[in-house]
Design a protein around this motif. Structure first.
Motif, short mmCIF file in Angstrom:
data_model
loop_
_atom_site.label_atom_id
_atom_site.label_comp_id
_atom_site.label_asym_id
_atom_site.label_seq_id
_atom_site.Cartn_x
_atom_site.Cartn_y
_atom_site.Cartn_z
N LEU A 1 44.06 49.10 37.91
CA LEU A 1 42.85 48.81 38.68
C LEU A 1 41.88 47.93 37.90
O LEU A 1 41.20 47.08 38.50
CB LEU A 1 42.16 50.11 39.09
CG LEU A 1 42.86 50.85 40.22
CD1 LEU A 1 42.21 52.21 40.45
CD2 LEU A 1 42.85 50.04 41.50
N LEU B 1 43.27 44.46 38.37
CA LEU B 1 43.04 44.01 39.75
C LEU B 1 41.57 43.64 39.94
O LEU B 1 41.25 42.60 40.54
CB LEU B 1 43.47 45.08 40.75
CG LEU B 1 43.29 44.76 42.23
CD1 LEU B 1 44.00 43.46 42.60
CD2 LEU B 1 43.79 45.92 43.07
N ASP B 2 40.68 44.45 39.43
CA ASP B 2 39.25 44.17 39.54
C ASP B 2 38.88 42.88 38.80
O ASP B 2 38.15 42.04 39.32
CB ASP B 2 38.43 45.35 39.01
CG ASP B 2 36.95 45.17 39.25
OD1 ASP B 2 36.57 44.83 40.38
OD2 ASP B 2 36.17 45.39 38.29
N THR C 1 40.15 39.89 40.78
CA THR C 1 39.33 39.66 41.97
C THR C 1 37.98 39.05 41.59
O THR C 1 37.50 38.11 42.23
CB THR C 1 39.14 40.96 42.75
OG1 THR C 1 40.44 41.46 43.10
CG2 THR C 1 38.31 40.76 44.00
N GLN D 1 45.47 37.36 40.89
CA GLN D 1 45.03 38.42 41.80
C GLN D 1 46.22 38.96 42.60
O GLN D 1 46.37 40.16 42.77
CB GLN D 1 43.93 37.89 42.72
CG GLN D 1 43.06 38.96 43.32
CD GLN D 1 43.63 39.62 44.56
OE1 GLN D 1 44.54 39.09 45.21
NE2 GLN D 1 43.12 40.78 44.90
N HIS D 2 47.07 38.08 43.07
CA HIS D 2 48.25 38.49 43.84
C HIS D 2 49.17 39.37 42.99
O HIS D 2 49.62 40.43 43.43
CB HIS D 2 49.00 37.26 44.34
CG HIS D 2 50.27 37.59 45.05
ND1 HIS D 2 51.48 37.65 44.41
CD2 HIS D 2 50.52 37.91 46.35
CE1 HIS D 2 52.41 37.99 45.28
NE2 HIS D 2 51.86 38.14 46.46
N TYR E 1 47.64 42.78 42.38
CA TYR E 1 47.75 43.61 43.58
C TYR E 1 49.18 44.12 43.76
O TYR E 1 49.39 45.29 44.06
CB TYR E 1 47.31 42.86 44.83
CG TYR E 1 47.53 43.70 46.06
CD1 TYR E 1 46.63 44.69 46.40
CD2 TYR E 1 48.67 43.54 46.84
CE1 TYR E 1 46.85 45.51 47.50
CE2 TYR E 1 48.90 44.35 47.94
CZ TYR E 1 47.99 45.33 48.26
OH TYR E 1 48.23 46.14 49.34
N GLU E 2 50.16 43.26 43.55
CA GLU E 2 51.57 43.66 43.70
C GLU E 2 51.92 44.78 42.72
O GLU E 2 52.62 45.73 43.08
CB GLU E 2 52.49 42.47 43.49
CG GLU E 2 52.49 41.48 44.63
CD GLU E 2 53.07 42.05 45.91
OE1 GLU E 2 54.10 42.74 45.85
OE2 GLU E 2 52.47 41.81 46.97
N TRP F 1 49.84 46.97 41.41
CA TRP F 1 49.15 48.16 41.88
C TRP F 1 49.90 48.76 43.08
O TRP F 1 50.14 49.97 43.14
CB TRP F 1 47.72 47.84 42.26
CG TRP F 1 47.07 48.92 43.07
CD1 TRP F 1 46.77 48.88 44.39
CD2 TRP F 1 46.69 50.22 42.60
NE1 TRP F 1 46.21 50.08 44.78
CE2 TRP F 1 46.15 50.90 43.71
CE3 TRP F 1 46.75 50.85 41.39
CZ2 TRP F 1 45.67 52.19 43.60
CZ3 TRP F 1 46.27 52.15 41.28
CH2 TRP F 1 45.73 52.81 42.39
N ASP F 2 50.26 47.94 44.03
CA ASP F 2 50.94 48.40 45.23
C ASP F 2 52.29 49.05 44.89
O ASP F 2 52.63 50.10 45.44
CB ASP F 2 51.14 47.24 46.20
CG ASP F 2 51.69 47.69 47.54
OD1 ASP F 2 51.11 48.62 48.14
OD2 ASP F 2 52.70 47.12 47.97
#
Length: 72
Positions: free
Chosen positions: A15, A18-19, A22, A46-47, A50-51, A53-54
């Motif tokens: 996170l 990701l933060d 972003t 960013q992508h 996110y990937e 994290w997901d």
């Protein structure tokens, strides 16, 4: 099997990235730099964040439930 503390630590690290990714994009937006190599790099960062994290959070519910104490 990972403990809840391991999960929390890894989640926090993902996170944070990701933060940061972003926020990097938003800084470029505020400086009106929404094209070019810096923008492309920011989008990729960013992508990718996110990937990761997901993928991490997409652990099957059965496996995740074995790491949490029973309620009650």
């Amino acid at each position: 099997m990972a403990s809840i503390d391991d999960f929390r630590f890894e989640s926090h690290q993902l996170l944070l990235e990701l933060d940061a990714a972003t926020m990097g994009m938003m800084q470029l937006v505020s400086s009106k730099c929404v094209s070019g190599p810096n923008w492309d790099a920011a989008i990729k960062r960013q992508h990718d964040a996110y990937e990761r994290w997901d993928t991490f959070i997409g652990v099957p519910a059965v496996e995740a439930s074995q790491n949490t104490p029973p309620v009650g």
